[in-house]
Design a protein around this motif. Sequence first.
Motif, PDB file in Angstrom:
ATOM      1  N   LYS A 203       0.854  -1.172   0.000  1.00 31.19           N
ATOM      2  CA  LYS A 203       0.000   0.000   0.000  1.00 31.19           C
ATOM      3  C   LYS A 203       0.897   1.231   0.000  1.00 31.19           C
ATOM      4  N   TYR A 204       0.614   2.176  -0.855  1.00 35.42           N
ATOM      5  CA  TYR A 204       1.440   3.387  -0.930  1.00 35.42           C
ATOM      6  C   TYR A 204       1.003   4.384   0.132  1.00 35.42           C
ATOM      7  N   ILE A 205       1.932   4.706   1.016  1.00 34.27           N
ATOM      8  CA  ILE A 205       1.677   5.737   2.033  1.00 34.27           C
ATOM      9  C   ILE A 205       2.197   7.045   1.456  1.00 34.27           C
ATOM     10  N   GLY A 206       1.286   7.926   1.096  1.00 37.57           N
ATOM     11  CA  GLY A 206       1.616   9.085   0.273  1.00 37.57           C
ATOM     12  C   GLY A 206       2.541  10.106   0.891  1.00 37.57           C
ATOM     13  N   SER A 207       2.379  10.404   2.166  1.00 43.04           N
ATOM     14  CA  SER A 207       3.173  11.475   2.788  1.00 43.04           C
ATOM     15  C   SER A 207       3.759  11.018   4.124  1.00 43.04           C
ATOM     16  N   PRO A 208       4.614  10.023   4.092  1.00 38.86           N
ATOM     17  CA  PRO A 208       5.171   9.532   5.360  1.00 38.86           C
ATOM     18  C   PRO A 208       6.384  10.341   5.802  1.00 38.86           C
ATOM     19  N   ARG A 209       6.737  10.154   7.043  1.00 35.61           N
ATOM     20  CA  ARG A 209       8.052  10.585   7.518  1.00 35.61           C
ATOM     21  C   ARG A 209       8.938   9.341   7.539  1.00 35.61           C
ATOM     22  N   ILE A 233      13.977  14.539   4.700  1.00 31.71           N
ATOM     23  CA  ILE A 233      14.346  15.455   3.620  1.00 31.71           C
ATOM     24  C   ILE A 233      15.183  14.678   2.617  1.00 31.71           C
ATOM     25  N   GLN A 234      14.553  14.333   1.484  1.00 32.89           N
ATOM     26  CA  GLN A 234      15.171  13.439   0.516  1.00 32.89           C
ATOM     27  C   GLN A 234      14.976  13.962  -0.904  1.00 32.89           C
ATOM     28  N   THR A 419      27.040  22.997  -5.279  1.00 32.09           N
ATOM     29  CA  THR A 419      26.852  22.079  -4.158  1.00 32.09           C
ATOM     30  C   THR A 419      25.445  22.210  -3.587  1.00 32.09           C
ATOM     31  N   THR A 420      25.132  21.337  -2.649  1.00 34.53           N
ATOM     32  CA  THR A 420      23.831  21.358  -1.983  1.00 34.53           C
ATOM     33  C   THR A 420      23.799  22.282  -0.761  1.00 34.53           C
ATOM     34  N   LEU A 421      24.823  23.098  -0.577  1.00 39.17           N
ATOM     35  CA  LEU A 421      24.824  24.033   0.546  1.00 39.17           C
ATOM     36  C   LEU A 421      23.647  25.002   0.463  1.00 39.17           C
ATOM     37  N   SER A 422      23.371  25.508  -0.728  1.00 38.31           N
ATOM     38  CA  SER A 422      22.265  26.458  -0.880  1.00 38.31           C
ATOM     39  C   SER A 422      20.927  25.787  -0.567  1.00 38.31           C
ATOM     40  N   PHE A 423      20.794  24.543  -0.982  1.00 35.89           N
ATOM     41  CA  PHE A 423      19.579  23.794  -0.675  1.00 35.89           C
ATOM     42  C   PHE A 423      19.429  23.611   0.830  1.00 35.89           C
ATOM     43  N   GLY A 424      20.536  23.301   1.506  1.00 32.78           N
ATOM     44  CA  GLY A 424      20.491  23.134   2.951  1.00 32.78           C
ATOM     45  C   GLY A 424      20.006  24.386   3.645  1.00 32.78           C
ATOM     46  N   ARG A 425      20.511  25.543   3.223  1.00 33.58           N
ATOM     47  CA  ARG A 425      20.061  26.812   3.814  1.00 33.58           C
ATOM     48  C   ARG A 425      18.571  27.018   3.550  1.00 33.58           C
ATOM     49  N   TYR A 426      18.138  26.730   2.339  1.00 36.22           N
ATOM     50  CA  TYR A 426      16.722  26.894   1.983  1.00 36.22           C
ATOM     51  C   TYR A 426      15.838  26.055   2.906  1.00 36.22           C
ATOM     52  N   VAL A 427      16.201  24.794   3.100  1.00 32.90           N
ATOM     53  CA  VAL A 427      15.400  23.894   3.940  1.00 32.90           C
ATOM     54  C   VAL A 427      15.368  24.385   5.379  1.00 32.90           C
ATOM     55  N   LEU A 428      16.522  24.712   5.916  1.00 35.56           N
ATOM     56  CA  LEU A 428      16.601  25.067   7.329  1.00 35.56           C
ATOM     57  C   LEU A 428      15.883  26.379   7.663  1.00 35.56           C
ATOM     58  N   GLN A 429      15.631  27.209   6.652  1.00 32.82           N
ATOM     59  CA  GLN A 429      14.907  28.462   6.880  1.00 32.82           C
ATOM     60  C   GLN A 429      13.430  28.352   6.512  1.00 32.82           C
ATOM     61  N   HIS A 430      13.028  27.203   5.969  1.00 35.92           N
ATOM     62  CA  HIS A 430      11.641  27.053   5.542  1.00 35.92           C
ATOM     63  C   HIS A 430      10.729  26.823   6.754  1.00 35.92           C
ATOM     64  N   PRO A 431       9.581  27.487   6.790  1.00 41.11           N
ATOM     65  CA  PRO A 431       8.676  27.333   7.948  1.00 41.11           C
ATOM     66  C   PRO A 431       8.278  25.889   8.232  1.00 41.11           C
ATOM     67  N   ALA A 432       8.122  25.072   7.182  1.00 38.51           N
ATOM     68  CA  ALA A 432       7.720  23.675   7.402  1.00 38.51           C
ATOM     69  C   ALA A 432       8.798  22.924   8.169  1.00 38.51           C
ATOM     70  N   HIS A 437       6.865  20.317  10.869  1.00 40.58           N
ATOM     71  CA  HIS A 437       5.739  19.738  10.134  1.00 40.58           C
ATOM     72  C   HIS A 437       6.126  19.514   8.671  1.00 40.58           C
ATOM     73  N   PHE A 438       6.847  18.443   8.415  1.00 35.22           N
ATOM     74  CA  PHE A 438       7.286  18.117   7.059  1.00 35.22           C
ATOM     75  C   PHE A 438       7.346  16.604   6.922  1.00 35.22           C
ATOM     76  N   ASP A 439       7.489  16.145   5.678  1.00 36.43           N
ATOM     77  CA  ASP A 439       7.589  14.706   5.423  1.00 36.43           C
ATOM     78  C   ASP A 439       8.466  14.493   4.194  1.00 36.43           C
ATOM     79  N   THR A 440       8.432  13.291   3.645  1.00 30.17           N
ATOM     80  CA  THR A 440       9.312  12.978   2.516  1.00 30.17           C
ATOM     81  C   THR A 440       8.913  13.702   1.235  1.00 30.17           C
ATOM     82  N   LYS A 441       7.789  14.406   1.249  1.00 25.00           N
ATOM     83  CA  LYS A 441       7.342  15.174   0.077  1.00 25.00           C
ATOM     84  C   LYS A 441       7.812  16.632   0.134  1.00 25.00           C
ATOM     85  N   PHE A 442       8.752  16.937   1.013  1.00 25.88           N
ATOM     86  CA  PHE A 442       9.170  18.338   1.193  1.00 25.88           C
ATOM     87  C   PHE A 442       9.593  18.969  -0.128  1.00 25.88           C
TER      88      PHE A 442
END
Length: 500
Positions: A203-209, A233-234, A419-432, A437-442
Amino acid sequence: MRKINKILVANRGEIALRVMRTAREMGIKTVAIFSEADRNALHVRFADEAVCVGGPKSSESYLRGDKIIEVCRQLQVDAIHPGYGFLSENAGFAKMAAAAGIIFIGPSPEAIELMGSKLAAKAAVAKYNIPMVPGTEEAITDVEAAKLIAQQVGFPILIKASAGGGGKGMRVVERVADFEEQMQLAVSEATSAFGDGSVFIEKYIGSPRHIEIQVLGDTHGHTVSLFERECSIQRRHQKVIEEAPSAILTPALREEMGRCAVNVAKACDYVGAGTVEFLLDENMNFYFLEMNTRLQVEHPVTEQITGLDLVKEQILIAEGQPLGFAQEDLHINGHALELRVYAEDPANNFLPDIGRLETYKRPQGPGVRVDDGFEQGMDIPIYYDPMIAKLVTFGKDRQEAIDKMLRAIDEYQITGIETTLSFGRYVLQHPAFVSGHFDTKFIERYFTPEALRAKEDEAADEVAAVLAAVLLNARKPDSATATIASSVPAVSGWRKNRLK
């Protein structure tokens, strides 16, 4: 018990260095193996001895178990540490080591084999009443029969390769009309990637952690849980940011998941360091996913919150020593984050960006740890995983760990590649992410190249505005200019990368 005096590290890069550093602290000699592409690598220079085992491709070098065993014989090696990737979960290689009288620092070949098959693993843990996602209990090849089962489970469903990993051989099917094509694609990809086309249906679990539990087991029947890591965060089903502990587990749920993870380990008589992975749905129900029979890339965050050296524990267990602590002795201290710094371009679908490290300066300071295998002027080889480093921060709580990570990203100077440094900053500053309150669909929900560029432009505009103020006040008394200049934010490492 058997004392280990010399370890061959059957790996490369940061994990090879990570293992060698602990071995040196323990007074154990180390042997590095390397490919022709890694002749000047840091792990080669750090080891007491080093041997070239073949060409640049993994299949010519790091996957040549026969050559590695022969090096062990020639240099009188006591034990092999496989790190992660390459031969770390290869039961055949573990058997080769045992046949040669060499200690394999990891679980038994039987445990590797059992947990390497998702279906066999599910069958083994079933007697412990571990929660599992509804689906088939055995491999299936008949398309029509599989389609019928999928309808009974209920769409959407997930077709998964039994021998799979890293998202390969995996297909989400939303409707029955697409099932046949997607199953054939999954079987084909599984056969190509793993030499085994066996698939099963869940069964597909759509928004898991994605929550995983670190376990340790010794040869005396003792197994403990070292608490959880949040790995939601994937990108492409592969982790980019991990943290410990999770921001949402209650103490009761943590204890229950830890107990289940220990039982999974017991189901295969597990010895050494392993990780039991779970999916956690929106209703806080968890389901067994798989067990990774090796040291994980993200093991440093567990080390930070427990104060344990997991590599040291692996070596002591391999010598036959009992664990020096019980479950009740273990406690969570503080909070840790890890950002995998990949040579990838987040603005271009995270495609690898191979090249030379024109500038490479690591962040430093309290609560910052960098596990890497590169230095300035080195090339990122095209033949291997593009991870440059693991950037880890530790604080008294989650917010402090986040603050330290943002500062460390700013300090990290890398030019010559994206590099993924910019992505890391984006994630860490995102309200979610900040709220937990986030999952693998971030990434699917929130991340776009445009959003990333907007963040970078916002930072650049801030720097430009303050610099303009400094220039306008340049003729004022020195003290006033100095006051304004001191407010100019540092141009971060990821920003420098774009300005190269």
